[in-house]
Write a protein that holds these residues in place. Structure first.
Motif, PDB file in Angstrom:
ATOM      1  N   ASN A 106       0.858  -1.255  -0.085  1.00 57.08           N
ATOM      2  CA  ASN A 106      -0.107  -0.061  -0.189  1.00 57.08           C
ATOM      3  C   ASN A 106       0.724   1.193  -0.001  1.00 57.08           C
ATOM      4  N   VAL A 107       2.038   1.208  -0.729  1.00 53.42           N
ATOM      5  CA  VAL A 107       2.734   2.357  -0.824  1.00 53.42           C
ATOM      6  C   VAL A 107       2.405   3.391  -2.181  1.00 53.42           C
ATOM      7  N   ASN A 108       2.030   4.538  -1.567  1.00 54.56           N
ATOM      8  CA  ASN A 108       1.753   5.603  -2.350  1.00 54.56           C
ATOM      9  C   ASN A 108       2.968   6.248  -2.727  1.00 54.56           C
ATOM     10  N   VAL A 109       3.744   6.215  -4.171  1.00 53.19           N
ATOM     11  CA  VAL A 109       4.854   6.730  -4.474  1.00 53.19           C
ATOM     12  C   VAL A 109       4.739   8.129  -4.624  1.00 53.19           C
ATOM     13  N   VAL A 110       3.701   8.765  -5.034  1.00 60.94           N
ATOM     14  CA  VAL A 110       3.782  10.297  -5.005  1.00 60.94           C
ATOM     15  C   VAL A 110       3.784  10.958  -3.718  1.00 60.94           C
ATOM     16  N   GLU A 111       3.133  10.238  -2.762  1.00 60.66           N
ATOM     17  CA  GLU A 111       3.012  10.606  -1.279  1.00 60.66           C
ATOM     18  C   GLU A 111       4.319  10.517  -0.736  1.00 60.66           C
ATOM     19  N   GLU A 112       5.073   9.393  -0.843  1.00 55.21           N
ATOM     20  CA  GLU A 112       6.517   9.100  -0.353  1.00 55.21           C
ATOM     21  C   GLU A 112       7.583  10.266  -1.021  1.00 55.21           C
ATOM     22  N   MET A 113       7.281  10.428  -2.470  1.00 52.09           N
ATOM     23  CA  MET A 113       8.275  11.676  -2.936  1.00 52.09           C
ATOM     24  C   MET A 113       8.151  12.935  -2.364  1.00 52.09           C
ATOM     25  N   ALA A 114       6.739  13.155  -2.117  1.00 55.64           N
ATOM     26  CA  ALA A 114       6.566  14.501  -1.253  1.00 55.64           C
ATOM     27  C   ALA A 114       7.080  14.618   0.070  1.00 55.64           C
ATOM     28  N   ASP A 115       7.000  13.037   0.865  1.00 58.46           N
ATOM     29  CA  ASP A 115       7.732  13.207   2.078  1.00 58.46           C
ATOM     30  C   ASP A 115       9.209  13.276   2.011  1.00 58.46           C
ATOM     31  N   MET A 116       9.614  12.691   1.068  1.00 63.44           N
ATOM     32  CA  MET A 116      11.190  12.815   0.938  1.00 63.44           C
ATOM     33  C   MET A 116      11.736  14.323   0.764  1.00 63.44           C
ATOM     34  N   ILE A 117      11.047  14.910   0.013  1.00 61.35           N
ATOM     35  CA  ILE A 117      11.256  16.468  -0.303  1.00 61.35           C
ATOM     36  C   ILE A 117      11.043  17.104   1.051  1.00 61.35           C
ATOM     37  N   SER A 118      10.156  16.858   1.976  1.00 62.74           N
ATOM     38  CA  SER A 118       9.732  17.689   3.099  1.00 62.74           C
ATOM     39  C   SER A 118      10.917  17.299   4.168  1.00 62.74           C
ATOM     40  N   ALA A 119      11.151  16.002   4.216  1.00 62.17           N
ATOM     41  CA  ALA A 119      12.226  15.584   5.102  1.00 62.17           C
ATOM     42  C   ALA A 119      13.771  16.099   4.692  1.00 62.17           C
ATOM     43  N   SER A 120      13.793  16.115   3.403  1.00 60.52           N
ATOM     44  CA  SER A 120      15.046  16.646   3.145  1.00 60.52           C
ATOM     45  C   SER A 120      15.473  18.184   3.557  1.00 60.52           C
ATOM     46  N   ARG A 121      14.160  18.946   3.229  1.00 56.95           N
ATOM     47  CA  ARG A 121      14.051  20.336   3.342  1.00 56.95           C
ATOM     48  C   ARG A 121      14.382  20.749   4.838  1.00 56.95           C
TER      49      ARG A 121
END
Lengths: 145, 140
Positions: A106-121
């Protein structure tokens, strides 16, 4: 001195964002890991953040809790996403069950990408905060020179 | 005639202390920018200033001063509970968020940067006070 506790605060923030980046990486890597039953399917993982309070240091504090500013962030734990896993009809798939279905996480890749950018920032912000605190402390050391 | 550090340095020492404490509070906000339910906090400069001014006013009893009812009691001077607990307030959020978090990362970053600049300013003023004292001592 409070400037030195700023290092701990920024450090806790960086560490928490690091855990978040790790879960994102794990979710993305397993986005297409199929299995033949719901139980065995990989579930998306998300960290749970919580504010760290001063009284965690132990002992009676002179401050009442409403006056506490807190001492950073901590990762309470990592929870599995409870949303439904994807069921696809692929009878030719080697992992297909007897009815011809395979189960995708149940991995939402779009959500994960947004999460990644947020975490990185957020990580960058915390690192920059630590840098500024370092400059302030170095400046104080030159007092009277 | 004597040189008193308190008189010579003025409020700059407390100002520097305030700036470092505010940096901690703002830093904590930034670290908790993604924590559900976390409420952003800030120190109120004017409240702290008023508190410090009342404390340093001649004859004024400090808010945290211990009462001495016996001549053998030791006065707890300089018993500073840290900058204004009363001044530590919650920020009013500009827009609601789903997870009840009131941290606006950009606002906090801007405040943090401003606070760091003010810290430098307070430091420069304090440093110039020390330089003044040094040149007074040298008598050059």
């Amino acid at each position: 001195m409070s400037l030195s506790s700023l290092f701990n605060i920024a450090g806790s923030g960086m560490s928490a964002q690091n855990v978040r980046l790790n879960t994102v990486a794990s979710n993305m890597a397993n986005a297409d890991s199929v299995s033949s039953s719901v139980d065995q399917t990989y579930k998306a993982r998300h960290p749970v953040f919580a504010a760290q309070l001063n009284d965690a240091q132990g002992g009676a504090s002179l401050f009442d809790d409403q006056g506490q500013a807190g001492v950073g962030v901590e990762v309470k734990g990592i929870v599995e996403d409870q949303s439904e896993v994807q069921k696809r009809y692929e009878p030719n798939h080697p992992m297909a069950d007897k009815d011809g279905y395979v189960y995708y996480p149940n991995v939402n890749v779009v959500e994960e990408m947004a999460d990644m950018i947020s975490a990185s920032r957020a990580f960058q912000t915390n690192a920059e905060m630590m840098n500024t605190a370092k400059q302030m402390m170095q400046k104080v050391l030159t007092l009277g020179q | 005639m004597s040189i008193s550090f308190d008189k010579a340095l003025g409020l700059h020492e407390q100002a520097l202390n305030f700036r470092s404490q505010r940096a901690e509070v703002l830093g904590n906000n930034i670290a908790n920018a993604d924590t559900p339910g976390y409420k952003a906090r800030d120190l109120d400069f004017s409240a702290v200033m008023a508190e410090q001014a009342a404390k340093s006013a001649p004859g004024a009893a400090s808010h945290y001063q211990l009462e001495t009812t016996n001549s053998r009691h030791i006065a707890a001077e300089g018993f500073d509970m840290g900058m204004g607990d009363a001044a530590l307030k919650y920020r009013i959020p500009t827009q609601p968020s789903v997870d009840q978090n009131t941290v606006d990362a950009q606002v906090e970053q801007a405040n943090y940067a401003e606070n760091a600049m003010n810290f430098q300013a307070s430091f420069t003023l304090l440093n110039s006070k020390f330089k003044g004292l040094m040149s007074a001592l040298r008598g050059e």
